[in-house]
Design an enzyme around this catalytic site. Structure first.
Site, PDB file in Angstrom:
ATOM      1  N   THR A  15      35.622  52.569  52.291  1.00 15.65           N
ATOM      2  CA  THR A  15      35.896  53.333  51.042  1.00 15.65           C
ATOM      3  C   THR A  15      35.558  52.623  49.790  1.00 15.65           C
ATOM      4  O   THR A  15      35.141  53.063  48.639  1.00 15.65           O
ATOM      5  CB  THR A  15      37.407  53.501  50.797  1.00 15.65           C
ATOM      6  OG1 THR A  15      38.163  52.350  50.912  1.00 15.65           O
ATOM      7  CG2 THR A  15      37.807  54.291  52.088  1.00 15.65           C
ATOM      8  N   HIS A 112      39.230  41.351  48.045  1.00 16.41           N
ATOM      9  CA  HIS A 112      40.389  40.797  48.907  1.00 16.41           C
ATOM     10  C   HIS A 112      41.511  41.628  48.579  1.00 16.41           C
ATOM     11  O   HIS A 112      41.946  41.665  47.101  1.00 16.41           O
ATOM     12  CB  HIS A 112      40.506  39.325  48.831  1.00 16.41           C
ATOM     13  CG  HIS A 112      41.661  39.000  49.953  1.00 16.41           C
ATOM     14  ND1 HIS A 112      41.442  38.806  51.281  1.00 16.41           N
ATOM     15  CD2 HIS A 112      42.915  38.662  49.761  1.00 16.41           C
ATOM     16  CE1 HIS A 112      42.687  38.662  51.660  1.00 16.41           C
ATOM     17  NE2 HIS A 112      43.467  38.397  50.895  1.00 16.41           N
ATOM     18  N   GLU A 180      43.547  52.298  45.701  1.00 13.34           N
ATOM     19  CA  GLU A 180      43.285  53.177  44.585  1.00 13.34           C
ATOM     20  C   GLU A 180      43.447  52.549  43.189  1.00 13.34           C
ATOM     21  O   GLU A 180      42.485  53.113  42.463  1.00 13.34           O
ATOM     22  CB  GLU A 180      44.173  54.494  44.603  1.00 13.34           C
ATOM     23  CG  GLU A 180      44.019  55.527  45.878  1.00 13.34           C
ATOM     24  CD  GLU A 180      45.006  56.536  45.894  1.00 13.34           C
ATOM     25  OE1 GLU A 180      44.987  57.169  46.728  1.00 13.34           O
ATOM     26  OE2 GLU A 180      46.137  56.448  45.413  1.00 13.34           O
TER      27      GLU A 180
HETATM   28  C1  GAR Z   1      39.698  46.506  51.988  1.00 21.56           C
HETATM   29  O1  GAR Z   1      41.100  46.772  51.809  1.00 21.56           O
HETATM   30  C2  GAR Z   1      39.245  45.228  51.649  1.00 21.56           C
HETATM   31  O2  GAR Z   1      39.723  44.709  50.557  1.00 21.56           O
HETATM   32  C3  GAR Z   1      39.658  44.614  52.939  1.00 21.56           C
HETATM   33  O3  GAR Z   1      39.458  45.446  53.794  1.00 21.56           O
HETATM   34  C4  GAR Z   1      39.576  46.591  53.713  1.00 21.56           C
HETATM   35  C5  GAR Z   1      38.466  47.572  53.762  1.00 21.56           C
HETATM   36  O4  GAR Z   1      38.416  48.794  53.547  1.00 21.56           O
HETATM   37  N1  GAR Z   1      39.073  43.399  53.017  1.00 21.56           N
HETATM   38  C6  GAR Z   1      39.554  42.163  53.468  1.00 21.56           C
HETATM   39  O5  GAR Z   1      40.666  42.220  54.123  1.00 21.56           O
HETATM   40  C7  GAR Z   1      38.477  40.919  53.561  1.00 21.56           C
HETATM   41  N2  GAR Z   1      39.272  39.859  53.447  1.00 21.56           N
HETATM   42  P1  GAR Z   1      37.053  49.939  53.447  1.00 21.56           P
HETATM   43  O6  GAR Z   1      36.116  49.634  54.631  1.00 21.56           O
HETATM   44  O7  GAR Z   1      37.404  51.382  53.424  1.00 21.56           O
HETATM   45  O8  GAR Z   1      36.330  49.274  52.113  1.00 21.56           O
END
Ligand code: GAR
Length: 204
Positions: A15, A112, A180
């Site tokens: 996302t 993060h 969001e």
């Molecule tokens: C997101 O919330 C990102 O901040 C987190 O993983 C999710 C990925 O969502 N990242 C971490 O925790 C890194 N330490 P996405 O694949 O939908 O972007």
């Protein structure tokens, strides 16, 4: 100005990658252009998002490549092949070694899902971050975009945004609100800022 070439590294739903692609289309991200998506996971939906946007997507799996060195060599080769100037970690769940990060000083961004230094570092990723925030009982959390160095979640902070926790939150509802209200805004903003900076550096 020539656009800074960006690679987005992903592992899951993507996302945040989508937020970056949308920011390119809506004119929020104008100084940079996503030229490559690298996924550590062959099944990541983020790869479908890349394909739909017409951006080349490749898989570099540490498991399939057999070692950290082979994994990072494959990533480095792909980055060089596409002329990448700035790496964006957007839900990238594999660790990059100091050998790798040293080669990209102030050229790797990470998002993060907490207000660093809370709930960060080894073991804090994805939903686990939100579980920890709820368990601790904090009333405010948020997201951070920072430069990546050899310390997990320890590089210089670029942007942060606070998000309120609601009494009825589950890790899933909190994750969604943090995305969001914070992540999907901060990451394109930071990508624009650093892309601009790199672009200016090239002019002089
Ligand atoms: C997101 O919330 C990102 O901040 C987190 O993983 C999710 C990925 O969502 N990242 C971490 O925790 C890194 N330490 P996405 O694949 O939908 O972007």
């Amino acid at each position: 100005m020539v656009k800074t070439k960006l690679a987005v590294l992903v592992s899951g739903g993507g996302t945040n990658l989508q937020a970056l692609l949308d920011a390119q289309n809506s004119g929020i991200l104008t100084a940079g252009e996503i030229v490559l998506v690298i996924s550590s996971n062959p099944k990541a939906y983020a790869l479908t998002r890349a394909e739909q946007a017409g951006v080349p997507g490749i898989v570099c799996s540490r498991k399939a490549l057999g070692s950290q060195a082979a994994f990072e060599a494959a990533i480095s080769q792909a980055l060089a092949d596409h002329g990448v100037e700035l790496i964006i970690l957007a839900g990238f769940m594999s660790i990059l070694s100091e050998d790798f990060t040293r080669q990209w000083p102030r050229r790797i961004l990470n998002v993060h899902p907490s207000l660093i230094p809370a709930f960060c570092g080894k073991g804090f990723y994805g939903l686990k971050v939100h579980e920890a925030a709820l368990e601790y009982g904090v009333k405010v959390t948020g997201a951070t975009v920072h430069f990546v160095n050899e310390v997990p979640d320890g590089g210089e902070i670029l942007l942060q945004k606070a998000v309120e926790i609601q009494p009825e939150d589950t890790p899933e509802t909190l994750q969604r609100r943090v995305m969001e209200q914070a992540e999907w805004k901060l990451l394109p903003q930071a990508a624009q800022m650093v892309s601009e900076e790199i672009g200016k550096g090239k002019e002089t």
